[in-house]
Design an enzyme around this catalytic site. Structure first.
Site, PDB file in Angstrom:
ATOM      1  N   ASP A   1       0.854  -1.181   0.000  1.00  0.00           N
ATOM      2  CA  ASP A   1       0.000   0.000   0.000  1.00  0.00           C
ATOM      3  C   ASP A   1       0.889   1.231   0.000  1.00  0.00           C
ATOM      4  O   ASP A   1       2.028   1.191   0.472  1.00  0.00           O
ATOM      5  CB  ASP A   1      -0.928   0.023   1.221  1.00  0.00           C
ATOM      6  CG  ASP A   1      -2.121   0.955   1.030  1.00  0.00           C
ATOM      7  OD1 ASP A   1      -2.403   1.352  -0.124  1.00  0.00           O
ATOM      8  OD2 ASP A   1      -2.782   1.300   2.026  1.00  0.00           O
ATOM      9  N   GLY A   2       0.349   2.293  -0.555  1.00  0.00           N
ATOM     10  CA  GLY A   2       1.046   3.569  -0.566  1.00  0.00           C
ATOM     11  C   GLY A   2       0.119   4.657  -0.058  1.00  0.00           C
ATOM     12  O   GLY A   2      -1.104   4.514  -0.124  1.00  0.00           O
TER      13      GLY A   2
ATOM     14  N   GLU B   1       2.358   3.736  -4.191  1.00  0.00           N
ATOM     15  CA  GLU B   1       1.741   2.439  -4.491  1.00  0.00           C
ATOM     16  C   GLU B   1       2.680   1.597  -5.349  1.00  0.00           C
ATOM     17  O   GLU B   1       2.889   0.406  -5.095  1.00  0.00           O
ATOM     18  CB  GLU B   1       0.413   2.628  -5.239  1.00  0.00           C
ATOM     19  CG  GLU B   1      -0.674   3.329  -4.441  1.00  0.00           C
ATOM     20  CD  GLU B   1      -1.415   2.437  -3.466  1.00  0.00           C
ATOM     21  OE1 GLU B   1      -1.027   1.280  -3.248  1.00  0.00           O
ATOM     22  OE2 GLU B   1      -2.415   2.922  -2.893  1.00  0.00           O
TER      23      GLU B   1
ATOM     24  N   ASP C   1      -4.352  -2.342  -3.386  1.00  0.00           N
ATOM     25  CA  ASP C   1      -5.622  -1.641  -3.593  1.00  0.00           C
ATOM     26  C   ASP C   1      -5.466  -0.542  -4.648  1.00  0.00           C
ATOM     27  O   ASP C   1      -6.327   0.310  -4.791  1.00  0.00           O
ATOM     28  CB  ASP C   1      -6.178  -1.092  -2.274  1.00  0.00           C
ATOM     29  CG  ASP C   1      -5.269  -0.058  -1.618  1.00  0.00           C
ATOM     30  OD1 ASP C   1      -4.296   0.399  -2.249  1.00  0.00           O
ATOM     31  OD2 ASP C   1      -5.529   0.295  -0.456  1.00  0.00           O
TER      32      ASP C   1
ATOM     33  N   HIS D   1      -9.296  -0.212   2.573  1.00  0.00           N
ATOM     34  CA  HIS D   1     -10.067   0.152   3.771  1.00  0.00           C
ATOM     35  C   HIS D   1     -11.320  -0.704   3.893  1.00  0.00           C
ATOM     36  O   HIS D   1     -12.418  -0.224   4.126  1.00  0.00           O
ATOM     37  CB  HIS D   1     -10.415   1.649   3.756  1.00  0.00           C
ATOM     38  CG  HIS D   1      -9.201   2.496   3.543  1.00  0.00           C
ATOM     39  ND1 HIS D   1      -8.250   2.679   4.522  1.00  0.00           N
ATOM     40  CD2 HIS D   1      -8.755   3.160   2.456  1.00  0.00           C
ATOM     41  CE1 HIS D   1      -7.282   3.443   4.041  1.00  0.00           C
ATOM     42  NE2 HIS D   1      -7.561   3.737   2.794  1.00  0.00           N
TER      43      HIS D   1
ATOM     44  N   ASP E   1      -1.457  -0.233   5.008  1.00  0.00           N
ATOM     45  CA  ASP E   1      -1.911   1.153   5.064  1.00  0.00           C
ATOM     46  C   ASP E   1      -1.371   1.822   6.324  1.00  0.00           C
ATOM     47  O   ASP E   1      -0.860   2.937   6.280  1.00  0.00           O
ATOM     48  CB  ASP E   1      -3.445   1.204   5.040  1.00  0.00           C
ATOM     49  CG  ASP E   1      -3.967   2.628   5.147  1.00  0.00           C
ATOM     50  OD1 ASP E   1      -3.701   3.428   4.221  1.00  0.00           O
ATOM     51  OD2 ASP E   1      -4.614   2.958   6.157  1.00  0.00           O
TER      52      ASP E   1
END
Length: 155
Positions: A11-12, A51, A74, A124, A134
């Site tokens: 995740d970024g 990301e 994501d 999320h 995250d």
């Protein structure tokens, strides 16, 4: 799930986009209780860069080649660019008019070393590893000493 050696979750994050950012990585060796976490923060960057950098840095951490890897992210930007073949077209046109050329070139150098499969997951959405990535990314973006994202700041 297929015969995968490694699951990589990435995740970024970027606060302000552009702004302070970071990435988070959780790597799991399939069938073994082996898990590693990595993160890094940057002074001024974008969400898409973080990301993509998360995927690149995860691949750089692997000590062996020819692994079967499933990457969970994501980021539609990352998944679509690779699974829909856009990045290979961008490469043929020398990334004319495309952002993040430096990172895509880094990714393309690593891409042939493994058998990669990408899976988009909704962010999320209570996916434990994605939530952890995250958290790592956001925490990294808030650290006092952040790295300079040369590729972004020089563009």
């Amino acid at each position: 799930m297929g015969n995968f050696d490694v699951f990589i979750y990435t995740d970024g994050a970027a606060r302000g986009n552009p702004g302070p950012g970071g990435y988070g990585i959780v790597m799991e060796w399939v069938g073994k209780p082996y898990k590693k976490e990595f993160s890094q923060g940057y002074h001024h960057t974008t969400n898409n860069r973080m990301e993509l950098l998360a995927v690149i840095e995860a691949l750089r951490k692997l000590k062996k080649n020819n692994l079967n890897i499933k990457i969970f992210t994501d980021s539609k930007y990352v998944v679509d660019a690779i699974t829909k073949g856009w990045v290979f077209n961008w490469q043929r046109t020398n990334f004319k008019g495309k952002k993040n050329e430096d990172l895509w070139k880094d990714f393309l150098a690593l891409y042939p070393k493994h058998h990669l499969s990408f899976q988009w997951i909704k962010g999320h959405n209570n996916h434990p590893q994605n939530e952890r990535c995250d958290q790592l990314a956001v925490e990294a973006s808030k650290k006092p000493k952040l790295l300079v994202d040369d590729g972004f700041e020089k563009s």
